[in-house]
Design a protein around this motif. Structure first.
Motif, PDB file in Angstrom:
ATOM      1  N   ILE A  74     -30.807   6.423  28.695  1.00 44.18           N
ATOM      2  CA  ILE A  74     -31.405   7.483  29.516  1.00 44.18           C
ATOM      3  C   ILE A  74     -32.906   7.495  29.272  1.00 44.18           C
ATOM      4  O   ILE A  74     -33.377   7.768  28.170  1.00 44.18           O
ATOM      5  CB  ILE A  74     -30.802   8.860  29.183  1.00 44.18           C
ATOM      6  N   ASN A  75     -33.663   7.186  30.323  1.00 42.43           N
ATOM      7  CA  ASN A  75     -35.118   7.133  30.224  1.00 42.43           C
ATOM      8  C   ASN A  75     -35.758   8.275  31.009  1.00 42.43           C
ATOM      9  O   ASN A  75     -35.199   8.739  32.017  1.00 42.43           O
ATOM     10  CB  ASN A  75     -35.643   5.805  30.779  1.00 42.43           C
ATOM     11  N   ALA A  76     -36.934   8.700  30.557  1.00 41.31           N
ATOM     12  CA  ALA A  76     -37.713   9.699  31.294  1.00 41.31           C
ATOM     13  C   ALA A  76     -38.509   8.944  32.357  1.00 41.31           C
ATOM     14  O   ALA A  76     -39.695   8.634  32.190  1.00 41.31           O
ATOM     15  CB  ALA A  76     -38.627  10.463  30.354  1.00 41.31           C
ATOM     16  N   GLU A  77     -37.833   8.644  33.451  1.00 38.75           N
ATOM     17  CA  GLU A  77     -38.418   7.867  34.548  1.00 38.75           C
ATOM     18  C   GLU A  77     -37.903   8.411  35.875  1.00 38.75           C
ATOM     19  O   GLU A  77     -36.794   8.947  35.959  1.00 38.75           O
ATOM     20  CB  GLU A  77     -38.026   6.391  34.427  1.00 38.75           C
ATOM     21  N   ASP A  78     -38.699   8.211  36.923  1.00 37.05           N
ATOM     22  CA  ASP A  78     -38.296   8.568  38.281  1.00 37.05           C
ATOM     23  C   ASP A  78     -37.849   7.282  38.975  1.00 37.05           C
ATOM     24  O   ASP A  78     -38.672   6.491  39.424  1.00 37.05           O
ATOM     25  CB  ASP A  78     -39.468   9.215  39.029  1.00 37.05           C
ATOM     26  N   TYR A  79     -36.527   7.095  39.054  1.00 33.72           N
ATOM     27  CA  TYR A  79     -36.032   5.836  39.617  1.00 33.72           C
ATOM     28  C   TYR A  79     -36.347   5.703  41.103  1.00 33.72           C
ATOM     29  O   TYR A  79     -36.411   4.582  41.634  1.00 33.72           O
ATOM     30  CB  TYR A  79     -34.519   5.698  39.350  1.00 33.72           C
ATOM     31  N   LYS A  80     -36.591   6.827  41.789  1.00 35.97           N
ATOM     32  CA  LYS A  80     -36.922   6.769  43.214  1.00 35.97           C
ATOM     33  C   LYS A  80     -38.367   6.344  43.455  1.00 35.97           C
ATOM     34  O   LYS A  80     -38.757   6.074  44.586  1.00 35.97           O
ATOM     35  CB  LYS A  80     -36.654   8.123  43.874  1.00 35.97           C
TER      36      LYS A  80
END
Length: 458
Positions: free
Chosen positions: A345-351
């Motif tokens: 789980i990463n703190a990223e915006d996959y969109k």
């Protein structure tokens, strides 16, 4: 066989941060060994700092001024009287100069010798060692290519993979499918490798199309004993960065597993390896496998092996470093006790092309229940720094067999609530509901296909 000589540790410094530092601290507590955390100014409120017996600030936020500062870490060891250093993963974990500095200052490096790190860390040398140990390798250049690059590429035969000799984490790697895109791929790989590792040298390998990424966790003591554990399937990756790992692989048969593990053990013995490490392979559709590289450290995905084998790999590392012989046999190491799946789980915006999203977590409500393990250092109110990797948690599910583990993945991902920052939880939900992943029909290109499908459906 040399007589067992044990030198127990009273205090260990962890030269790392975040969830892996906390993970190591927990095992040290169970072993009644005092722990020393190091932290940057940006990590002052991280859980690994509060949970350690002692903590030392080693510099400002940027890793070059803190977690990569060898002198500062050695000074912290001296100040606290630490007898050994555990490097975790990333940062200095595969840095032979750091391992040597620890030894030169009278402490124990919890990992392989500097010589083994150098021997296996430089990929072209590791490939040559694999050949000598009769470990299958992908056809490629004879060592590092330093001139006549196109000529060497043609000799290997397109398509090829250009790989940085000191690369890692997918950096310094670029495919070239023919002469028309070769020079651009070469320039990019060399430039990336120079920027990331200070070494722009490369070598070439034939590109295996639609492969699976299969790796074997191995452990070796100081007395020549080596074991290897059931494989991990790390095919679910984006731009060579793993997103989901599982063990055992739904593709690998019992017979192939034995061959994989035997190859990993041969390589460890040839390198005179001591400690825990991972041998990575590519596997084609015919179950033929080829050596890729060795990671001379603990892996991010080590929890799935711990659950499947019933072993504490951090304890195993520390026991080996203290001089203990392996108590587990190769036969016992190969036993499979469950099926485990890890979600990074990463703190990223996959969109937004997986853009990192540092910031303050307003609500942190992780999943729990039967068959769930969570490795994380964050909490409600925690501010994710912008200086480091975006990993904030590893959600690991386990069950007697794969289909039940998949159901638990879906349930756990739906339970997991994070507010205040974007995370990749929703993308993991998409991946576990993909038909190919659910059926075990995956390769290293599946994640990119899932991304394209999701983008077309928005």
């Amino acid at each position: 066989m040399t007589k067992e000589t044990i030198k127990p540790f009273n205090k260990v410094l962890i030269a790392n941060r975040g969830e892996i530092a906390l993970r190591i601290i927990r095992t040290l507590k169970e072993m009644n060994i005092k722990s020393v955390a190091v932290y940057s100014e940006a990590d002052k409120f991280s859980a690994h700092v509060s949970q350690a017996d002692e903590a030392v600030c080693i510099g400002p936020g940027p890793s070059s001024l803190s977690y990569l500062n060898i002198d500062a870490i050695i000074a912290a060891c001296k100040i606290t009287g630490a007898q050994a250093v555990h490097p975790g993963y990333g940062f200095l974990s595969e840095n032979a100069r750091f391992a040597q500095a620890v030894i030169d200052n009278g402490m124990t490096f919890i990992g392989p010798s500097p010589e083994a790190i150098l021997k296996l860390g430089e990929k072209a040398h590791a490939r040559a060692l694999a050949i000598s140990a009769k470990v299958p390798v992908i056809p490629g250049s004879d060592g590092i290519v330093e001139k006549d690059f196109l000529k060497a590429a043609k000799k290997v035969g397109f398509p090829i993979m250009i790989k940085a000799t000191m690369g890692g984490g997918g950096r310094g790697m670029r495919p070239a499918f023919g002469e028309e895109d070769f020079q651009k791929a070469l320039d990019t790989a060399q430039g990336e490798a120079k920027a990331a590792f200070g070494d722009g040298r490369v070598y070439f390998e034939r590109l295996v199309l639609n492969p699976r990424h299969i790796e074997v966790q191995m452990a070796a003591d100081n007395y020549g004993n080596v074991v290897a554990f059931a494989e991990r399937d790390c095919s679910m990756q984006r731009k060579n960065q793993k997103l989901i790992e599982e063990s055992p692989s739904p593709f690998v048969t019992t017979e192939v597993r034995k061959e994989l593990c035997a190859a990993a053990m041969r390589l460890a013995k040839a390198a005179k390896y001591s400690g825990v490490g991972t041998v990575e392979f590519l596997m084609d559709e015919n179950h033929d496998f080829y050596f890729m590289e060795v990671n001379t450290r603990l892996q991010v995905e080590h929890p799935v092996t711990e659950l499947v084998s019933g072993m504490d790999l951090v304890k195993l590392q520390i026991d080996i470093a203290q001089g203990k012989k392996l108590e587990i046999t190769p036969e016992r190491a190969l036993e499979v006790h469950c099926h485990a799946i890890e979600h990074r789980i990463n703190a990223e915006d996959y969109k937004k092309n997986f853009m990192p999203c540092p910031g303050t977590i307003e609500e942190w409500s992780p999943s729990g229940g039967l068959g769930i393990r969570l490795d994380s250092h964050v909490h409600t109110g925690y501010t994710i720094p912008s200086f480091y990797d975006s990993l904030i948690a590893k959600l690991i599910v386990f069950a007697p067999e794969r289909q039940t583990a998949l159901k638990r993945s879906k349930r756990a991902l739906n339970e997991f609530t994070v507010k205040g920052v974007k995370t990749t939880i929703d993308f993991h939900k998409i991946m576990v509901n993909d038909e190919d992943f659910a059926s075990g029909n995956m390769n290293t290109g599946l994640v990119e296909r899932i991304i394209k499908k999701d983008e077309s459906n928005r």
